[in-house]
Motif scaffolding. Sequence first.
Motif: not given
Length: 349
Positions: A81-84, A118-122
């Motif tokens: 969550f720190r990364l998010f 964001l439901r998936g990033i590269p």
Amino acid sequence: MQRIPISTGAPYEVLVGQQLLEQAGTLIEHVVSFQKAVIVTDDKVAPLYLEKVLASFSDQYHIEVFVLPNGESSKCESELFRLFSFLCEKGLTRTDLLIALGGGVVGDLCGFAASCYLRGIPFVQIPTTLLAQVDSSVGGKTAIDLPQGKNLVGTFYQPKLVLCDTDTLNTLEPADFAGGMAEVIKYACIADRALFDTLHEPLSDERLVHIISRCIEIKAQVVAVDEHDTGLRMVLNFGHTIGHAVEKYHHYTDYTHGEAVAIGMVKILTLAAAAGYCPASFADEVEALCKLHHLPTVCDVPEEELFAVCGLDKKNAGDTIRIILLKTIGEASIVPMKHDRFRDFLKGN
Ligand SMILES: NC(=O)c1ccc[n+]([C@@H]2O[C@H](COP(=O)([O-])OP(=O)(O)OC[C@H]3O[C@@H](n4cnc5c(N)ncnc54)[C@H](O)[C@@H]3O)[C@@H](O)[C@H]2O)c1
Ligand SMILES: [Zn+2]
């Protein structure tokens, strides 16, 4: 440089060679288009390799860095969550990129974040441990640990590219390098006599590139058939049932995962030989190779406790466990055993 295609739902390549960190930016720009990227790494890898990777990107890209404390305890909800929050603060969008630079801990956490944010990033993997290069960075499993157990929350999510720079392995602690070699020996046992033989030769830079590439090819073949781990992928667990028990018995402190796997491989083959499933000489051969690579091979979990530590005593006696047995090199099978039978098997019957 070796290029290994991975044919999962979303195909990608693993590149294996020397001096890939210096070319990372160019190689990544070639396969993904992005504006911003966040490099996720840990505080042991950052001082060693971050600058090299940063210098490899051209000025047009905006690169941010997120550093985790090194070690398994970072593969947790609070670091995730720190990364998010960091990704939100930096305004990362779905057309941006995450890059994992580090061992399996960084790769698993970064991959999990990439699959959910964001439901998936590269994302791209730059694995810097032998274990991460031959195992965790290939196959698309991501995860974090919970207080209740390891890897309890995760996803299947494939990277866009994996860069295995074998030069990074020169700075590994000897136990971490040996632990990775245990997984290498595992691949040789389940699939490849020639690789098994090569592992008796002195390690040169070129030989290491070949060995790592071969392991990735073997994993790729298995994963291509069973991306979501419902069948064949289980052969990759050779040595792991007892290996996990050894890790647990030692409270995940005395042995690295790979060291415990070496113990698990030798023990299961010794038991299989006692049950007449394979020749005793095969168990001896694997034991000798593990020793050559400075791996422990003696299982010190008392025999009467092994079944319980495998975590099976709480389940119904009628339940079945599937263990991986080998008749010889390259002949792996998934063998179902009733728990009662497995209990006897562990006693050498
Ligand atoms: N996703 C999968 O399919 C999969 C498969 C196997 C293991 N795993 C996971 O991988 C993790 C273990 O991976 P690991 O063994 O790489 O552990 P790790 O990431 O903790 O790395 C081990 C140590 O080596 C340090 N390190 C990393 N690269 C270095 C380098 N080049 N030089 C010096 N030090 C370096 C790290 O900072 C760390 O202290 C576990 O969490 C396990 O669950 C995942
Ligand atoms: Zn393993």
